[in-house]
Motif scaffolding. Structure first.
Motif, mmCIF file in Angstrom:
data_model
loop_
_atom_site.group_PDB
_atom_site.id
_atom_site.type_symbol
_atom_site.label_atom_id
_atom_site.label_comp_id
_atom_site.label_asym_id
_atom_site.label_seq_id
_atom_site.Cartn_x
_atom_site.Cartn_y
_atom_site.Cartn_z
ATOM 1 N N THR A 1 41.251 39.134 45.153
ATOM 2 C CA THR A 1 41.289 40.531 45.555
ATOM 3 C C THR A 1 39.873 41.102 45.563
ATOM 4 O O THR A 1 38.931 40.451 45.105
ATOM 5 C CB THR A 1 42.198 41.334 44.608
ATOM 6 N N GLY B 1 36.302 42.534 44.922
ATOM 7 C CA GLY B 1 35.462 42.418 43.745
ATOM 8 C C GLY B 1 34.501 41.261 43.937
ATOM 9 O O GLY B 1 34.371 40.716 45.041
ATOM 10 N N ASP C 1 34.635 38.125 43.149
ATOM 11 C CA ASP C 1 35.211 36.866 43.627
ATOM 12 C C ASP C 1 35.342 36.869 45.149
ATOM 13 O O ASP C 1 35.044 35.868 45.817
ATOM 14 C CB ASP C 1 36.588 36.630 43.004
ATOM 15 N N GLN D 1 32.948 42.660 51.267
ATOM 16 C CA GLN D 1 33.155 43.676 50.244
ATOM 17 C C GLN D 1 33.648 44.940 50.925
ATOM 18 O O GLN D 1 32.892 45.606 51.632
ATOM 19 C CB GLN D 1 31.857 43.967 49.476
ATOM 20 N N SER E 1 42.691 37.195 40.743
ATOM 21 C CA SER E 1 41.473 37.855 40.267
ATOM 22 C C SER E 1 41.767 38.808 39.117
ATOM 23 O O SER E 1 42.772 39.533 39.125
ATOM 24 C CB SER E 1 40.819 38.646 41.401
ATOM 25 N N ASP E 2 40.877 38.820 38.139
ATOM 26 C CA ASP E 2 41.034 39.726 37.002
ATOM 27 C C ASP E 2 41.097 41.182 37.447
ATOM 28 O O ASP E 2 41.724 42.011 36.789
ATOM 29 C CB ASP E 2 39.857 39.569 36.035
ATOM 30 N N SER E 3 40.438 41.488 38.551
ATOM 31 C CA SER E 3 40.348 42.876 39.009
ATOM 32 C C SER E 3 41.515 43.304 39.888
ATOM 33 O O SER E 3 41.518 44.424 40.402
ATOM 34 C CB SER E 3 39.035 43.081 39.783
ATOM 35 N N TRP F 1 44.835 44.870 41.236
ATOM 36 C CA TRP F 1 45.635 46.006 40.804
ATOM 37 C C TRP F 1 47.009 45.510 40.379
ATOM 38 O O TRP F 1 47.613 44.647 41.040
ATOM 39 C CB TRP F 1 45.788 47.006 41.952
ATOM 40 N N SER G 1 45.653 34.875 35.013
ATOM 41 C CA SER G 1 44.375 35.515 35.361
ATOM 42 C C SER G 1 43.313 34.465 35.644
ATOM 43 O O SER G 1 43.350 33.345 35.135
ATOM 44 C CB SER G 1 43.907 36.424 34.235
ATOM 45 N N THR H 1 40.190 34.425 34.672
ATOM 46 C CA THR H 1 39.402 34.077 33.495
ATOM 47 C C THR H 1 40.139 33.111 32.582
ATOM 48 O O THR H 1 39.537 32.198 32.013
ATOM 49 C CB THR H 1 39.003 35.344 32.716
ATOM 50 N N THR I 1 27.926 39.453 38.771
ATOM 51 C CA THR I 1 28.116 40.501 37.779
ATOM 52 C C THR I 1 27.207 40.194 36.600
ATOM 53 O O THR I 1 26.818 39.041 36.387
ATOM 54 C CB THR I 1 29.582 40.590 37.311
ATOM 55 N N GLU J 1 29.742 37.560 32.852
ATOM 56 C CA GLU J 1 30.760 36.656 33.361
ATOM 57 C C GLU J 1 30.652 35.339 32.605
ATOM 58 O O GLU J 1 29.671 35.119 31.888
ATOM 59 C CB GLU J 1 30.585 36.446 34.878
#
Length: 365
Positions: free
Chosen positions: A26, A28, A30, A38, A106-108, A110, A128, A130, A303, A306
């Motif tokens: 999603t 971010g 990644d 983006q 992706s961790d981000s 929604w 997730s 991560t 980032t 990470e």
């Protein structure tokens, strides 16, 4: 095969090795890493890159954002699909997934998007990024290392300039604003943080900056960084207004020695946690173990924080191309703090610093 296609191919192979059906990316870092895309605004509209074994990469975008996605550097490596406002995008996304597949996301992402996928395909399972593929972006290419080195050099230039400004009689916020301006002057498009911890505020590792007026006799922790050309900088130096006391010099020397020892321990095959342990042992032997209250380092790339994390319990081995901070510190509550930080990359034979300013205590006015 271009760099984006190679990244996607490697990611699918890593996912398969972990028993995953693929990756759901999603907006971010990644998504930028894999496609160069983006979105101008991250909204409630679903944008989803699906990487799955046995099928071409697909990027699902809102139709109003399709022109921007088509213009992204990695667009040639994906098949673009779109959806319109008023339509339900989750059945479209579901058509790209196995009905009972297990995917990392992706961790981000929604939660509303994850729940939408689960409703469309109740038998699918998700984990997730991560927790399942933490090293996905950890090993950098030569081009990425070069970008991190350029960001580090820009931060170094900002530090060299800040040493020439007046500290005493000015607020932490004023010094922090000077640092931010210098980072931008040297090419940073984004300033993520400016820690200016003077005197007792230096004992808080994430103090950032406040209204305290700096004065003669203060130890001052300067930790700052952001993004330049899409890759991060992060460096810390500790300076002193006027001559330090014997205790201040002692603590500084312990931190400096610990940072150097940890750097010298870097080489391929060494466990991440061993770099932390090297610095921690030296600080503990000096009598300050309880005042070293954080891990010794974190990865950096698109980032500023990470994987990999250099912390007790992280047994993954260092690999050439990994880039991370080494930043031991000692924090004496109510008195002062000291931290020294460089970004380091793993080479075939050891480590290479991407920050190269003097580690010695600089006396400022």
């Amino acid at each position: 095969m271009n760099a984006f296609a190679q990244r996607m191919e490697r990611a699918v192979a890593q996912a398969a090795a972990e028993g995953l059906g693929g990756l759901l990316i999603t907006p971010g870092p990644d998504l930028v890493y894999f496609t160069g895309y983006q979105p101008t605004a991250i909204t409630e509209r679903l944008t989803l890159l699906v990487l799955a074994e046995g099928r071409d990469p697909h990027l699902l975008v809102p139709i109003l954002e399709r022109p921007d996605a088509e213009a992204a550097d990695g667009s040639a490596a994906v098949t673009l699909l779109d959806w319109k406002d008023g339509d339900d995008p989750y059945p479209v996304a579901a058509g790209l997934l196995a009905p009972d597949g297990r995917y990392c996301i992706s961790d981000s992402a929604w939660s509303m998007h994850l729940l939408g996928l689960q409703q469309a395909l109740p038998q699918t399972r998700y984990t997730s990024m991560t927790s399942s593929l933490p090293m996905l972006r950890a090993v950098k290419s030569d081009d990425e290392v070069a970008l991190l080195a350029a960001a580090g050099a820009a931060a170094d230039a900002a530090y060299e300039r800040i040493l020439g400004v007046r500290f005493a009689g000015r607020t932490e916020t004023e010094i922090g604003n000077d640092l931010a301006d210098l980072l931008r002057e040297y090419g940073h498009s984004q300033v993520d943080f400016t820690v200016v911890g003077s005197g007792p505020n230096g004992a808080n590792p994430h103090h950032e900056m406040g209204d305290r007026v700096l004065q003669d006799g203060d130890m001052v922790v300067l930790d700052f960084g952001g993004l330049k050309d899409g890759y991060g900088s992060d460096t810390t130096r500790t300076v002193h207004i006027g001559p330090p006391t014997a205790v201040e010099q002692e603590v500084f020397d312990v931190v400096r020695a610990a940072q150097q020892a940890a750097f010298e321990a870097v080489r391929p095959g060494v466990a991440c946690e061993d770099i932390d342990a090297t610095a921690r042992q030296l600080i503990t032997e000096a009598g300050y173990g309880e005042q070293f209250i954080h891990r010794v380092g974190h990865g950096i790339g698109m980032t500023t924080h990470e994987p990999p994390y250099l912390v007790r319990g992280e047994k993954r081995p260092l690999v050439p191309g990994m880039c991370f901070s080494i930043e031991p510190g000692i924090y004496l509550s109510g008195r002062f703090g000291v931290r020294i930080e460089d970004i380091v990359t793993v080479t075939e034979t050891g480590g290479r610093r991407l920050n190269n300013t003097d580690h010695g205590m600089q006396i400022v006015s």
